[in-house]
Design a protein around this motif. Structure first.
Motif, mmCIF file in Angstrom:
data_model
loop_
_atom_site.group_PDB
_atom_site.id
_atom_site.type_symbol
_atom_site.label_atom_id
_atom_site.label_comp_id
_atom_site.label_asym_id
_atom_site.label_seq_id
_atom_site.Cartn_x
_atom_site.Cartn_y
_atom_site.Cartn_z
ATOM 1 N N PHE A 67 15.793 14.651 -20.042
ATOM 2 C CA PHE A 67 14.834 13.595 -19.786
ATOM 3 C C PHE A 67 13.712 14.202 -18.956
ATOM 4 O O PHE A 67 13.927 15.210 -18.254
ATOM 5 N N SER A 68 12.529 13.606 -19.060
ATOM 6 C CA SER A 68 11.372 14.134 -18.329
ATOM 7 C C SER A 68 10.787 13.055 -17.455
ATOM 8 O O SER A 68 10.762 11.876 -17.835
ATOM 9 N N VAL A 69 10.294 13.475 -16.315
ATOM 10 C CA VAL A 69 9.668 12.556 -15.365
ATOM 11 C C VAL A 69 8.188 12.945 -15.263
ATOM 12 O O VAL A 69 7.870 14.132 -15.112
ATOM 13 N N LYS A 70 7.323 11.966 -15.341
ATOM 14 C CA LYS A 70 5.883 12.236 -15.281
ATOM 15 C C LYS A 70 5.480 12.492 -13.839
ATOM 16 O O LYS A 70 5.745 11.682 -12.950
ATOM 17 N N THR A 71 4.827 13.632 -13.619
ATOM 18 C CA THR A 71 4.365 13.983 -12.279
ATOM 19 C C THR A 71 2.843 14.129 -12.307
ATOM 20 O O THR A 71 2.250 14.176 -13.390
ATOM 21 N N PRO A 72 2.190 14.251 -11.165
ATOM 22 C CA PRO A 72 0.727 14.443 -11.166
ATOM 23 C C PRO A 72 0.290 15.736 -11.849
ATOM 24 O O PRO A 72 -0.857 15.863 -12.271
ATOM 25 N N GLY A 125 5.760 5.882 -8.580
ATOM 26 C CA GLY A 125 6.557 6.588 -9.591
ATOM 27 C C GLY A 125 7.369 7.710 -8.980
ATOM 28 O O GLY A 125 6.953 8.348 -8.009
ATOM 29 N N THR A 126 8.531 7.956 -9.570
ATOM 30 C CA THR A 126 9.442 8.990 -9.068
ATOM 31 C C THR A 126 8.778 10.359 -9.079
ATOM 32 O O THR A 126 8.913 11.147 -8.139
ATOM 33 N N GLY A 127 8.040 10.651 -10.135
ATOM 34 C CA GLY A 127 7.476 11.983 -10.319
ATOM 35 C C GLY A 127 6.438 12.374 -9.280
ATOM 36 O O GLY A 127 6.170 13.563 -9.076
ATOM 37 N N THR A 128 5.861 11.369 -8.609
ATOM 38 C CA THR A 128 4.837 11.650 -7.594
ATOM 39 C C THR A 128 5.381 12.554 -6.495
ATOM 40 O O THR A 128 4.629 13.321 -5.886
ATOM 41 N N TYR A 129 6.691 12.513 -6.285
ATOM 42 C CA TYR A 129 7.275 13.210 -5.140
ATOM 43 C C TYR A 129 7.902 14.554 -5.507
ATOM 44 O O TYR A 129 8.583 15.162 -4.684
ATOM 45 N N PHE A 130 7.650 15.016 -6.739
ATOM 46 C CA PHE A 130 8.082 16.361 -7.111
ATOM 47 C C PHE A 130 6.871 17.292 -7.090
ATOM 48 O O PHE A 130 5.803 16.953 -7.592
ATOM 49 N N HIS A 131 7.067 18.476 -6.551
ATOM 50 C CA HIS A 131 5.967 19.426 -6.405
ATOM 51 C C HIS A 131 5.980 20.439 -7.545
ATOM 52 O O HIS A 131 7.029 20.821 -8.057
ATOM 53 N N ASN A 132 4.803 20.894 -7.906
ATOM 54 C CA ASN A 132 4.660 21.856 -8.987
ATOM 55 C C ASN A 132 5.244 23.205 -8.563
ATOM 56 O O ASN A 132 4.765 23.802 -7.588
ATOM 57 N N PRO A 133 6.264 23.711 -9.254
ATOM 58 C CA PRO A 133 6.856 24.986 -8.834
ATOM 59 C C PRO A 133 5.999 26.205 -9.181
ATOM 60 O O PRO A 133 6.189 27.268 -8.603
ATOM 61 N N ALA A 134 5.052 26.033 -10.119
ATOM 62 C CA ALA A 134 4.304 27.193 -10.620
ATOM 63 C C ALA A 134 3.579 27.979 -9.511
ATOM 64 O O ALA A 134 3.693 29.204 -9.450
ATOM 65 N N PRO A 135 2.796 27.306 -8.635
ATOM 66 C CA PRO A 135 2.063 28.097 -7.643
ATOM 67 C C PRO A 135 2.876 28.459 -6.397
ATOM 68 O O PRO A 135 2.388 29.141 -5.510
#
Lengths: 53, 388
Positions: free
Chosen positions: B132-137, B369-379
């Motif tokens: 499942f996927s969660v929408k993040t910024p 939204g749940t995804g707002t609180y996940f940070h982008n791991p890429a950088p």
């Protein structure tokens, strides 16, 4: 430790089962239904031996 | 009657090989798909469960333990997600805490994938999606959908009857792979018994005050949308339940932990340690049997016409309507109730207080939204991203 030994034993039993089923599959000449049945039976064992499912 | 010649065998075998590959390859990919968790500003140390039971080291059952220590000493809490990996709300709750929480006083131990093997397991026979996927910024963040029990690839064979250690209660054979039936565990037991034993060692060695085990349950099940506690945790749970109802506007009733049902965290943690256990259940419409297809959409928004029909006939144990019961609500509930349990305990025992900041609550999740609180791991620098 004993649990690990039992798990390995079950994998070896599965290998044995796959081999004798393949042997029966190759020997089967009369029934097409039996051929399909052998192949269907093999699927879960192959998936387990390949550690997919 | 047509005979089974070599040509027939080869053609049928080819069909089965194609089926094996097309069916098996996604399962293999799922088992090796890493979920990335970014260590937030509050993470002071990362250990593994094997640090508390070395025999787990290098096995699938070993799992990261994120430690957030405050500058000021105080009490401590362990929060666990993914005891049942088909109830990912707990894992998401703990992951949000890892990525955001800052601890000012006391220590917080976070285990997002408690039963890691279960998170690598699948449930295709019931049509569950693999992810499942969660929408993040910053895009879609993908997670594995797991199964209730550890994978038989990691613990096999099952006994005919599971006899619980040490209470000797007879349980379903499947439950030997269910880490909510193997507490308190044993050092020399099967892998899932070792996982719960390692957690007990963590609780005892670190002298943890509170243990919160995050779950989800069907809307048709009476033990849903609740906090399950033994007698010694009841006062804190009652205060938490009343406070979230009055201050945050959602119900979370109390269930008493049955003394005769063994192996569960809310019973055994309390019986075998000084820690106060709490098991939280959020309602997950996706888990209910009489729903439509088990799609990712159903998991995310919790909207189902069959459940709506049952709700109108008063067959559900939660107030269910056309809005469903979204993932944001479920994770939000877990966050708010967990924070409230910690706050109520800290009020009652100020010398063992635990002060946590920067963790969103129910209204934040529902609004943003749940995804707002996940940070982008890429950088993020490599050492700060953990792949589980």
């Amino acid at each position: 430790m004993i649990a690990r030994i039992i798990m390995i034993a079950y994998y070896l039993i599965s290998v044995f089962f796959v081999l004798i089923t393949i042997k029966n599959l190759l020997k089967e000449r009369d029934s097409r239904d039996r051929v399909v049945l052998y192949l269907v039976t093999l699927i879960p064992f192959i998936l387990r031996l390949l550690r997919i499912k | 009657m047509k005979t089974a010649g070599t040509g027939f065998k080869l053609s049928v075998a080819a069909v089965f090989i194609i089926l094996l590959i097309t069916g098996g390859w996604p399962l293999r990919q799922h088992r090796h798909f890493p979920v990335e968790i970014v260590c937030g500003p509050g993470v002071t140390e990362i250990r593994n469960l094997s640090d508390y039971l070395p025999v787990l080291k290098g096995t699938v059952a070993d799992t990261p333990v994120f430690i957030l220590s405050g500058k000021e000493p105080g009490g401590s809490v362990l929060v666990m997600g993914n005891t049942h990996a088909n109830e990912p709300e707990g894992m998401l709750t703990v992951a949000i805490m890892v990525e955001n929480a800052v601890v000012e006083k006391g220590t917080v131990f976070l285990i997002p994938f408690f039963n890691r093997s279960a998170s690598l397991n699948t449930r295709p026979g019931e049509g569950y999606p693999l992810y499942f996927s969660v929408k993040t910024p910053w895009g879609q963040k993908r997670f594995r959908m797991g199964n209730r029990d550890a994978s038989p690839l990691d613990q096999w064979p099952d006994p005919d009857v599971y006899i619980h250690y040490p209470e000797k209660q007879m349980l379903s054979y499947l439950d030997i792979r269910n880490t909510n039936r193997t507490w308190p565990g044993r050092k020399n037991g099967l892998p899932m018994e070792q996982v719960t034993f390692a957690a007990m060692e963590l609780l005892r060695r670190e002298r943890v005050d509170l243990a919160i085990d995050l779950h989800g349950a069907e809307t048709m099940f009476p033990v849903t949308n609740c906090i399950v506690v033994p007698e010694k945790s009841m006062r804190i749970a009652t205060l938490a339940s009343l406070t979230v109802k009055s201050m945050e506007g959602f119900e979370n009733h109390l269930e008493s932990s049955p003394e005769k049902f063994r192996g569960l965290s809310h019973r055994e943690i309390g019986d075998y340690s000084d820690t106060l256990p709490f098991l939280l259940e959020s309602p997950i419409p996706f888990l209910d049997q009489p729903t439509g297809a088990k799609t990712e959409k159903l998991f995310l928004d919790g909207r189902d016409e069959f459940l709506l029909s049952l709700a109108r006939k008063k067959k559900l144990f939660v107030p269910y309507d056309e809005s469903g019961w979204s993932l944001d609500r479920r994770v939000g509930q877990h966050l708010s109730v967990s924070l409230e349990i910690i706050r109520q305990y800290s009020r009652k025992t100020p010398d063992r207080a635990i002060i946590i900041k920067n963790v969103p609550r129910y209204s934040d999740l529902v609004t943003n939204g749940t995804g707002t609180y996940f940070h982008n791991p890429a950088p993020v620098e490599k050492g700060k991203v953990v792949k589980i």
